[in-house]
Write a protein that holds these residues in place. Structure first.
Motif, PDB file in Angstrom:
ATOM      1  N   LEU A  43       0.825  -1.207   0.000  1.00  0.00           N
ATOM      2  CA  LEU A  43       0.000   0.000   0.000  1.00  0.00           C
ATOM      3  C   LEU A  43       0.860   1.258   0.000  1.00  0.00           C
ATOM      4  O   LEU A  43       0.576   2.217  -0.715  1.00  0.00           O
ATOM      5  CB  LEU A  43      -0.936  -0.002   1.213  1.00  0.00           C
ATOM      6  N   GLY A  44       1.927   1.259   0.769  1.00  0.00           N
ATOM      7  CA  GLY A  44       2.821   2.416   0.812  1.00  0.00           C
ATOM      8  C   GLY A  44       3.490   2.685  -0.514  1.00  0.00           C
ATOM      9  O   GLY A  44       3.575   3.835  -0.967  1.00  0.00           O
ATOM     10  N   ILE A  45       3.960   1.628  -1.164  1.00  0.00           N
ATOM     11  CA  ILE A  45       4.569   1.799  -2.483  1.00  0.00           C
ATOM     12  C   ILE A  45       3.541   2.334  -3.471  1.00  0.00           C
ATOM     13  O   ILE A  45       3.819   3.264  -4.236  1.00  0.00           O
ATOM     14  CB  ILE A  45       5.176   0.472  -2.979  1.00  0.00           C
ATOM     15  N   TYR A  46       2.331   1.773  -3.426  1.00  0.00           N
ATOM     16  CA  TYR A  46       1.289   2.243  -4.333  1.00  0.00           C
ATOM     17  C   TYR A  46       0.936   3.704  -4.063  1.00  0.00           C
ATOM     18  O   TYR A  46       0.763   4.491  -4.996  1.00  0.00           O
ATOM     19  CB  TYR A  46       0.023   1.387  -4.231  1.00  0.00           C
ATOM     20  N   GLN A  47       0.835   4.080  -2.783  1.00  0.00           N
ATOM     21  CA  GLN A  47       0.445   5.455  -2.482  1.00  0.00           C
ATOM     22  C   GLN A  47       1.536   6.452  -2.852  1.00  0.00           C
ATOM     23  O   GLN A  47       1.230   7.585  -3.221  1.00  0.00           O
ATOM     24  CB  GLN A  47       0.029   5.581  -1.023  1.00  0.00           C
ATOM     25  N   ILE A  48       2.767   6.059  -2.787  1.00  0.00           N
ATOM     26  CA  ILE A  48       3.840   6.936  -3.261  1.00  0.00           C
ATOM     27  C   ILE A  48       3.725   7.126  -4.772  1.00  0.00           C
ATOM     28  O   ILE A  48       3.851   8.244  -5.283  1.00  0.00           O
ATOM     29  CB  ILE A  48       5.225   6.377  -2.877  1.00  0.00           C
ATOM     30  N   ILE A  49       3.467   6.040  -5.482  1.00  0.00           N
ATOM     31  CA  ILE A  49       3.306   6.138  -6.939  1.00  0.00           C
ATOM     32  C   ILE A  49       2.087   6.989  -7.283  1.00  0.00           C
ATOM     33  O   ILE A  49       2.152   7.847  -8.168  1.00  0.00           O
ATOM     34  CB  ILE A  49       3.211   4.729  -7.562  1.00  0.00           C
ATOM     35  N   SER A  50       0.976   6.787  -6.581  1.00  0.00           N
ATOM     36  CA  SER A  50      -0.221   7.581  -6.873  1.00  0.00           C
ATOM     37  C   SER A  50      -0.010   9.045  -6.502  1.00  0.00           C
ATOM     38  O   SER A  50      -0.554   9.936  -7.166  1.00  0.00           O
ATOM     39  CB  SER A  50      -1.447   7.013  -6.155  1.00  0.00           C
ATOM     40  N   PHE A  51       0.797   9.317  -5.484  1.00  0.00           N
ATOM     41  CA  PHE A  51       1.138  10.699  -5.156  1.00  0.00           C
ATOM     42  C   PHE A  51       1.913  11.342  -6.296  1.00  0.00           C
ATOM     43  O   PHE A  51       1.621  12.473  -6.700  1.00  0.00           O
ATOM     44  CB  PHE A  51       1.955  10.747  -3.858  1.00  0.00           C
ATOM     45  N   LEU A  52       2.884  10.622  -6.834  1.00  0.00           N
ATOM     46  CA  LEU A  52       3.679  11.163  -7.941  1.00  0.00           C
ATOM     47  C   LEU A  52       2.826  11.373  -9.187  1.00  0.00           C
ATOM     48  O   LEU A  52       2.993  12.369  -9.897  1.00  0.00           O
ATOM     49  CB  LEU A  52       4.863  10.244  -8.234  1.00  0.00           C
ATOM     50  N   VAL A  53       1.898  10.460  -9.447  1.00  0.00           N
ATOM     51  CA  VAL A  53       0.997  10.632 -10.587  1.00  0.00           C
ATOM     52  C   VAL A  53       0.099  11.846 -10.366  1.00  0.00           C
ATOM     53  O   VAL A  53      -0.162  12.618 -11.292  1.00  0.00           O
ATOM     54  CB  VAL A  53       0.161   9.348 -10.827  1.00  0.00           C
ATOM     55  N   THR A  54      -0.360  12.027  -9.149  1.00  0.00           N
ATOM     56  CA  THR A  54      -1.215  13.174  -8.832  1.00  0.00           C
ATOM     57  C   THR A  54      -0.469  14.489  -9.037  1.00  0.00           C
ATOM     58  O   THR A  54      -1.073  15.495  -9.413  1.00  0.00           O
ATOM     59  CB  THR A  54      -1.741  13.076  -7.389  1.00  0.00           C
ATOM     60  N   LEU A  55       0.830  14.481  -8.809  1.00  0.00           N
ATOM     61  CA  LEU A  55       1.610  15.700  -9.029  1.00  0.00           C
ATOM     62  C   LEU A  55       1.584  16.137 -10.497  1.00  0.00           C
ATOM     63  O   LEU A  55       1.693  17.330 -10.789  1.00  0.00           O
ATOM     64  CB  LEU A  55       3.054  15.512  -8.568  1.00  0.00           C
ATOM     65  N   PHE A  56       1.431  15.195 -11.411  1.00  0.00           N
ATOM     66  CA  PHE A  56       1.333  15.549 -12.835  1.00  0.00           C
ATOM     67  C   PHE A  56       0.046  16.311 -13.135  1.00  0.00           C
ATOM     68  O   PHE A  56      -0.007  17.100 -14.064  1.00  0.00           O
ATOM     69  CB  PHE A  56       1.407  14.306 -13.717  1.00  0.00           C
ATOM     70  N   PHE A  57      -1.005  16.061 -12.339  1.00  0.00           N
ATOM     71  CA  PHE A  57      -2.301  16.694 -12.558  1.00  0.00           C
ATOM     72  C   PHE A  57      -2.589  17.791 -11.541  1.00  0.00           C
ATOM     73  O   PHE A  57      -3.742  18.153 -11.329  1.00  0.00           O
ATOM     74  CB  PHE A  57      -3.414  15.647 -12.480  1.00  0.00           C
ATOM     75  N   ILE A  58      -1.568  18.335 -10.930  1.00  0.00           N
ATOM     76  CA  ILE A  58      -1.743  19.284  -9.825  1.00  0.00           C
ATOM     77  C   ILE A  58      -2.462  20.550 -10.267  1.00  0.00           C
ATOM     78  O   ILE A  58      -3.181  21.161  -9.491  1.00  0.00           O
ATOM     79  CB  ILE A  58      -0.386  19.601  -9.161  1.00  0.00           C
ATOM     80  N   LYS A  59      -2.304  20.937 -11.521  1.00  0.00           N
ATOM     81  CA  LYS A  59      -2.964  22.152 -12.017  1.00  0.00           C
ATOM     82  C   LYS A  59      -4.475  21.974 -12.110  1.00  0.00           C
ATOM     83  O   LYS A  59      -5.221  22.935 -12.003  1.00  0.00           O
ATOM     84  CB  LYS A  59      -2.411  22.531 -13.395  1.00  0.00           C
ATOM     85  N   LYS A  60      -4.938  20.746 -12.313  1.00  0.00           N
ATOM     86  CA  LYS A  60      -6.362  20.496 -12.471  1.00  0.00           C
ATOM     87  C   LYS A  60      -7.080  20.247 -11.148  1.00  0.00           C
ATOM     88  O   LYS A  60      -8.292  20.133 -11.119  1.00  0.00           O
ATOM     89  CB  LYS A  60      -6.578  19.292 -13.390  1.00  0.00           C
ATOM     90  N   VAL A  61      -6.314  20.178 -10.081  1.00  0.00           N
ATOM     91  CA  VAL A  61      -6.885  19.950  -8.754  1.00  0.00           C
ATOM     92  C   VAL A  61      -7.150  21.309  -8.107  1.00  0.00           C
ATOM     93  O   VAL A  61      -6.412  22.260  -8.320  1.00  0.00           O
ATOM     94  CB  VAL A  61      -5.898  19.122  -7.897  1.00  0.00           C
ATOM     95  N   GLY A  62      -8.207  21.400  -7.312  1.00  0.00           N
ATOM     96  CA  GLY A  62      -8.545  22.667  -6.658  1.00  0.00           C
ATOM     97  C   GLY A  62      -7.480  23.118  -5.675  1.00  0.00           C
ATOM     98  O   GLY A  62      -6.656  22.323  -5.214  1.00  0.00           O
ATOM     99  N   SER A  63      -7.498  24.383  -5.335  1.00  0.00           N
ATOM    100  CA  SER A  63      -6.466  24.941  -4.456  1.00  0.00           C
ATOM    101  C   SER A  63      -6.495  24.327  -3.061  1.00  0.00           C
ATOM    102  O   SER A  63      -5.450  24.169  -2.430  1.00  0.00           O
ATOM    103  CB  SER A  63      -6.611  26.456  -4.370  1.00  0.00           C
ATOM    104  N   GLN A  64      -7.673  23.967  -2.563  1.00  0.00           N
ATOM    105  CA  GLN A  64      -7.761  23.326  -1.251  1.00  0.00           C
ATOM    106  C   GLN A  64      -7.075  21.961  -1.274  1.00  0.00           C
ATOM    107  O   GLN A  64      -6.384  21.593  -0.342  1.00  0.00           O
ATOM    108  CB  GLN A  64      -9.223  23.181  -0.810  1.00  0.00           C
TER     109      GLN A  64
END
Length: 125
Positions: A43-64
């Motif tokens: 789970l930790g390895i997966y969540q690190i990978i999903s965190f890095l993937v989320t960083l690619f879409f950071i502009k599309k995520v709300g400011s909160q």
């Protein structure tokens, strides 16, 4: 982004369910705790990978959500730095059991926090 986030959220749900289930069972049977740690590793390895993937879409995520993601990153970095730096000091201390509890409990809380972030991003998209 919507499909990627949906896939990440479902994989996270699939991994979180047995993790939390084995944690609850390990309260009554201590032998089950080792399975929780195996699942927590994956789970930790997966969540690190999903965190890095989320960083690619950071502009599309709300400011909160960006603030929550940055807070998650800072807490994770603080956790690993402090646990690494003070692990040697508590290895022979009377507070060893408290330190071990914190080393185990904090990643559980961090995984729940990341699950909350993923679910809220998924709900928003």
């Amino acid at each position: 982004m919507k499909i990627t986030n949906s896939i990440m959220t479902w994989i996270n749900r699939i991994l979180m369910f047995p993790f939390l289930l084995t944690l609850l069972v390990s309260v009554f049977e201590n032998e089950m705790f080792i399975y929780s740690m195996y699942i927590a590793f994956v789970l930790g390895i997966y969540q690190i990978i999903s965190f890095l993937v989320t960083l690619f879409f950071i502009k599309k995520v709300g400011s909160q959500k960006v603030k929550e993601i940055v807070m998650y990153l800072l807490i994770v970095l603080f956790y690993f730095l402090t646990s690494y730096l003070i692990a040697e000091n508590y290895s022979d201390s009377n507070l060893k059991s408290l330190f071990l509890f914190l080393v185990v409990a904090v990643p559980i809380l961090l995984s729940v926090f990341w699950t909350y972030i993923l679910e809220s991003i998924h709900k928003k998209t």
